[in-house]
Design a protein around this motif. Structure first.
Motif, short mmCIF file in Angstrom:
data_model
loop_
_atom_site.label_atom_id
_atom_site.label_comp_id
_atom_site.label_asym_id
_atom_site.label_seq_id
_atom_site.Cartn_x
_atom_site.Cartn_y
_atom_site.Cartn_z
N ILE A 2 -8.28 -8.10 -12.75
CA ILE A 2 -7.68 -8.85 -13.85
C ILE A 2 -8.84 -9.36 -14.71
O ILE A 2 -9.71 -10.08 -14.22
N ILE A 42 -5.87 -0.92 -14.21
CA ILE A 42 -5.20 -0.14 -13.17
C ILE A 42 -5.86 1.22 -13.07
O ILE A 42 -6.02 1.93 -14.06
N ASP A 44 -8.88 3.63 -10.44
CA ASP A 44 -9.76 3.77 -9.28
C ASP A 44 -10.52 2.46 -9.02
O ASP A 44 -11.36 2.03 -9.81
N VAL A 63 -11.31 -11.02 -12.25
CA VAL A 63 -10.82 -11.42 -10.92
C VAL A 63 -10.33 -10.17 -10.19
O VAL A 63 -9.36 -9.55 -10.62
N PRO A 64 -10.96 -9.81 -9.08
CA PRO A 64 -10.50 -8.62 -8.36
C PRO A 64 -9.16 -8.88 -7.68
O PRO A 64 -8.94 -9.96 -7.13
N VAL A 65 -8.27 -7.93 -7.74
CA VAL A 65 -6.99 -8.04 -7.03
C VAL A 65 -7.14 -7.49 -5.63
O VAL A 65 -6.59 -8.02 -4.67
N LEU A 66 -7.92 -6.44 -5.50
CA LEU A 66 -8.12 -5.81 -4.19
C LEU A 66 -9.46 -6.25 -3.62
O LEU A 66 -10.37 -6.63 -4.34
N LYS A 67 -9.54 -6.16 -2.30
CA LYS A 67 -10.78 -6.46 -1.62
C LYS A 67 -11.77 -5.32 -1.84
O LYS A 67 -11.36 -4.17 -2.01
N PRO A 68 -13.07 -5.59 -1.79
CA PRO A 68 -14.04 -4.52 -1.99
C PRO A 68 -14.15 -3.58 -0.78
O PRO A 68 -14.66 -2.48 -0.91
N LYS A 70 -12.59 -1.21 2.41
CA LYS A 70 -11.48 -0.26 2.44
C LYS A 70 -11.11 0.16 3.86
O LYS A 70 -10.04 -0.12 4.34
N ASP A 75 -4.75 -2.52 5.14
CA ASP A 75 -4.14 -1.61 4.17
C ASP A 75 -4.43 -0.17 4.55
O ASP A 75 -3.61 0.72 4.34
N MET A 262 -6.16 -9.37 7.80
CA MET A 262 -6.88 -8.59 6.80
C MET A 262 -7.39 -7.26 7.35
O MET A 262 -7.61 -6.33 6.59
N SER B 136 -21.39 -4.75 -1.28
CA SER B 136 -20.48 -3.63 -1.02
C SER B 136 -21.28 -2.35 -0.81
O SER B 136 -22.19 -2.05 -1.58
N TYR B 138 -20.43 0.43 -1.54
CA TYR B 138 -20.08 1.41 -2.56
C TYR B 138 -20.81 1.17 -3.88
O TYR B 138 -20.62 1.88 -4.85
N ILE C 2 -1.48 -15.54 -12.63
CA ILE C 2 -1.38 -14.15 -12.19
C ILE C 2 -0.83 -14.17 -10.77
O ILE C 2 -1.44 -14.80 -9.88
N VAL C 4 -0.08 -12.12 -7.50
CA VAL C 4 -0.39 -10.85 -6.84
C VAL C 4 0.54 -10.69 -5.64
O VAL C 4 0.62 -11.59 -4.79
N ARG C 7 1.00 -5.88 -0.34
CA ARG C 7 1.19 -4.43 -0.33
C ARG C 7 2.62 -4.08 0.07
O ARG C 7 3.24 -3.18 -0.47
N GLY C 33 0.25 -1.33 -9.74
CA GLY C 33 -0.98 -0.59 -9.48
C GLY C 33 -0.79 0.37 -8.31
O GLY C 33 0.34 0.58 -7.85
N GLN C 34 -1.90 0.95 -7.82
CA GLN C 34 -1.76 1.93 -6.75
C GLN C 34 -1.35 1.29 -5.43
O GLN C 34 -0.57 1.84 -4.68
N ARG C 36 -0.97 -2.46 -5.24
CA ARG C 36 -0.48 -3.82 -5.43
C ARG C 36 0.29 -3.92 -6.74
O ARG C 36 -0.11 -3.30 -7.73
N VAL C 38 1.21 -6.65 -9.69
CA VAL C 38 0.69 -7.91 -10.20
C VAL C 38 1.62 -8.37 -11.32
O VAL C 38 2.01 -7.56 -12.16
N LYS C 61 -0.90 -14.06 -3.39
CA LYS C 61 -1.59 -15.22 -3.94
C LYS C 61 -1.24 -15.39 -5.42
O LYS C 61 -0.77 -14.46 -6.06
#
Lengths: 338, 338, 338, 338
Positions: A2, A42, A44, A63-68, A70, A75, A262, B136, B138, C2, C4, C7, C33-34, C36, C38, C61
């Motif tokens: 975001i 939205i 990769d 603001v990241p929505v997903l965690k870095p 994987k 998930d 998590m 990270s 990555y 926002i 979120v 999943r 998104g893929q 999530r 939002v 959140k």
């Protein structure tokens, strides 16, 4: 991701962010609010997370929505990871694994007396370090390979797999050639070189949490190991740094259910290094197990007041025997055996 | 060491502590108060500090009177350490050294454009990393030796000695063969293996403070380097972790005069990594210099919004030129030149 | 805001959030998104922020885009607030106001000797407390109204407006009837009852930051005062709690430019309570001014080693005189007079 | 008190400290070490602790041997304090008291539905607040006296004593005229005015720990209440502020055995405000009880997603019923009933 724009951002600023997203094959959802414009990115995740959005004109924050991370996330894998070590299933939801032994291997006698006692009391894995990271360069640093040899002998004698710390990427093969589980310690949680090296060998790895690491940073460190191909990572909560000084550190029991939510990895609690004091080991071990830990790791020493490392927290063998009895009761109250 | 006994300690407990001290050739001063007995231990500091006093019966706590580090302390050396790097005297009380360059080396063009600009603006040392520790796995990890070669070329072209980070003990010789100063980063402050390795080579070492390290822990890390024979250590304050999230970290300016009091080593401030945002670099650079720092280290990038690492904090060359003008004024107000 | 989703959130979960937003007259922007979904909530900030989004099914959140405070923000008022106190303009970008005096008023002699000295050295405002919040109930708690009377006499004698702390909402009128500026101390930053009470009287208020308060929490506290009608709030950074113990607290100079960006209120730095040690006052005062503070507040005592409160940090009058000379040089280097 | 002199302290500095101690009727034990002189001060604790030793020439630091609190310490009273509230013995080592109810009283229906459910599930005390301290001045602040009246009615209807927060010293008599137990909240732990006021009335007081308070600061706050004559203080651990943001706060279970060792007061754990999320309440409640808490306090709400305060953490009545079943098992494993 975001992307929140500043109040004074111009239309050109918005356009530039949108164009940048499109240029990497991502979509942009623009929401214009009363005082702020917000852009949802939205596409990769890794591509998006690596660009310096906050350096762009008019951007207030990203603001990241997903965690870095994987591979280590729920998930990615919804079922629990269970790691078998010589028949001991670490991460099994019905079992609370007890790991015990001296903080550092000091001598054959010290190690064997301890190993015999912890085996008899019910421990399933032996701990004992041959390399010790010490805050002061003048403190005892461990017996090195001689310590590993003693641990390997104790394993045969008492039928106990063992875990030992590795400090130096150049020692990974050596420690892995002896130990059943390698440990990356608290001070090395962000030593990415070491994480990669333990990720390239096949033995399971205990990963201790850094003194003030967030759960996300800790799981990122586990991701480093995973990314190299080793998927057998055991998270060890060992207390975090807080302002109170009455105990050495503060056991973060909240981390146990959070990690379980998590991630799919096993979580072990270390009540000895957390509290740093003998009388805290039992209540902290009970609390960790009650919070849902897959096991505990406890320092035991036959003569704590001569210990070369962390004597103040080591239990006597007799105290450890009683601890296992008490922890078993709590484990059963949360549907685990010991 | 001051050993405080528990209220319920017995005469035998007191006697045991006193005997233990005598057995290692030390003296014990026993003070009996109204509710506590306190024993002062006098003798060899290192011997005393290594024994597990808190594991002894009746002992409540052991409070060290002396710091655990030695060579890096003002007690050991009262005059300031000044480290000459190709004619630049780091630690000179009349000079505020400006170190600047890109966070990471990305290309010849990016590096040379930056080096030319910072040289012209008044920087005396170039920064630029070829190995990057990234949270990270990555994220971009640096150009490795190719980056060091570019840095060495830039040094010749612009007559600027350079500092570069080293992450892996196996790369110490490689980095030392190119760089004028090695850097041990924040995440490796307690990577004792790496500290020992940089202590065994002759180039000066910048030692960044860990995210939540105390000054004593930081000076202990410097002591690791000293103990191996390398006495050219430069302390770099780069912001600590606190609860506020408006900036990335919190620059600890109090650390500057405190380090100067506790130690004889030079202290540099990094306003770029502290704040993590471009608009904070100038006020933090000014504050660091006003607090007494021996220099500043600043990220500069010709096109921050394409930077592969930390773009949000990088100054444009033109912004850096103005920063040097402004910092010079503050430096002069505390009797330093730039 | 926002929102979120998890999943595993269902379409019904998404629909429920959207309906809830519509039911309060707000719009919902849904981005799928893929992994999530939002939802951006657009509409009345206060309505949206008060609903328990994280209690709704499927919500992971809720991330606020806007700050919870309003009147104290730069968004609300872009020009700097300048507060005139008997002719002294606090918050004037060309001035660095020096406030000085004893931590606590102990006697007429102690106060008058100090006030005379600080006036002569260049202070424009006198400090001195008649009510002291003490961690231990057994410590000196202040002279109460007798102290305020002495302060009022010193004001006339030396032509110095004064600031004094208020601890109890029932004392607000009393303190306001004597003092030119009221202070809400660190321990009371979240004492909302007291904040409201000082907000209902007309004198300016110094608001000290809580030991570990974020800037947002601190500005929320200022908003409490504003909301009651008093718009004359002066923020005082006085050091935050961190892990190092070499100084009492850690002066957060980064807070100065951040507050200036987030808010229009004046910011003062207190180097005495931050460091807690006499030798740290000068470097911290310089650093605060260099970072952009609108002034400094300094403890001075004619005989610190008999002081009833905080003697270790009090400057002698002669030391204070020298401090003003030195701070003036730094102030000029950032385009301020003293 | 142990007074450590600087390395450069003179004989006159030592003499001055010794004289000062003698002048207040205390003894000085001087120990001359190799690099430091240390003076042990023996005599009246309060006299010694109030003098500004660190302001004296040549003094490096003063280390207290004794805690600043007295009445609340185990040194003063070795047996556990048990507080009877309408027949419920809080602090009884055989009992784990369950306290439950809504965070804030919103309406008769909401309160009565909750009270009925928690009574049936096994709670012994009702919680529900009529005055709420809110970080934002725009959030719901409670029903005030109307809320207390509803609580008093619920007490009669369901035979449940209740606890309610008090924020303002002027409301202490009002709240005490209704409630069975008063609560001083986290943000007011160092509001000494409020502490004194609740210390002057006869109802028991729950004292929540400040967000980053040390145990010593927390016990000092309890001492404030004791000193005014009220000896019925119940300590409530409710999570501390740490760097991780996955949960609202971090439950400090180590505080439970430490408080039991340092003090004789009952200790309750609040898993709801600690975690801030519904799914964390059960594991944290279990962990708190396993660590030795004398009880737990849990937020319950019939419709959390309409709650005006803290909905994200409130359990449904059915979830609470299951929680009591599970907590009972853990309580029994540590020899307590529920």
């Amino acid at each position: 991701m975001i992307i929140v724009l500043r109040r004074e951002a111009t239309d050109d600023d918005v356009k530039a962010v949108v164009e940048r997203l499109k240029s990497i094959g991502c979509e942009a959802h623009v929401s214009v609010g009363q005082t702020r414009t917000v852009i949802g990115a939205i596409g990769d995740r890794e591509l998006i997370q690596q660009l310096p959005w906050e350096a762009m004109s008019g951007v207030e924050k990203a603001v990241p929505v997903l965690k870095p991370f994987k591979f280590v996330s729920r998930d990615f894998q919804s079922e629990d990871t269970i790691i078998e070590v010589r028949g001991v299933p670490i991460g099994d939801p019905g079992l609370c694994v007890v790991i015990a032994g001296p903080c550092a291997v000091e001598s054959r006698d010290q190690l064997f007396r301890t190993a015999e006692a912890v085996k008899k009391a019910g421990a399933r894995v032996l701990r004992g370090d041959a390399f010790k990271p010490r805050t002061s360069p003048y403190a005892f640093q461990g017996l090195a390979e001689a310590g590993l040899q003693l641990l390997a002998e104790a394993r045969e004698e008492f039928d106990l797999p063992f875990v030992a710390e590795v400090l130096d990427p150049r020692d990974v093969d050596l420690v892995a050639s002896y130990a059943d589980i390698l440990r990356v310690g608290t001070r090395n949680m962000s030593n990415f070189t070491l994480l990669q090296e333990v990720g390239r060998q096949p033995k399971p790895v205990q990963l201790k949490r850094g003194f003030t690491a967030t759960l996300e940073e800790w799981l990122n460190a586990a991701e480093y190991i995973f990314k190299e191909g080793n998927h057998q990572v055991i998270m060890v909560e060992r207390g975090i740094r807080t302002f109170d000084t009455a105990a050495r550190n503060t056991l973060d029991v909240t981390a146990v259910p959070l990690l379980k939510q998590m991630s799919h990895l096993p979580v072990i609690v270390d009540p000895s290094h957390s509290g740093g004091r003998r009388e805290l080991v039992l209540p902290l071990a009970r609390a960790g197990v009650a919070a849902g830990a897959d096991g505990i790791m406890v320092d035991v020493h036959p003569t704590p007041d001569t210990a070369l490392v962390d004597g103040a927290q080591a239990l006597l063998p007799s105290e450890f025997t009683e601890l296992v009895v008490q922890v078993k009761r709590v484990a059963e109250a949360v549907d685990r055996t010991v």
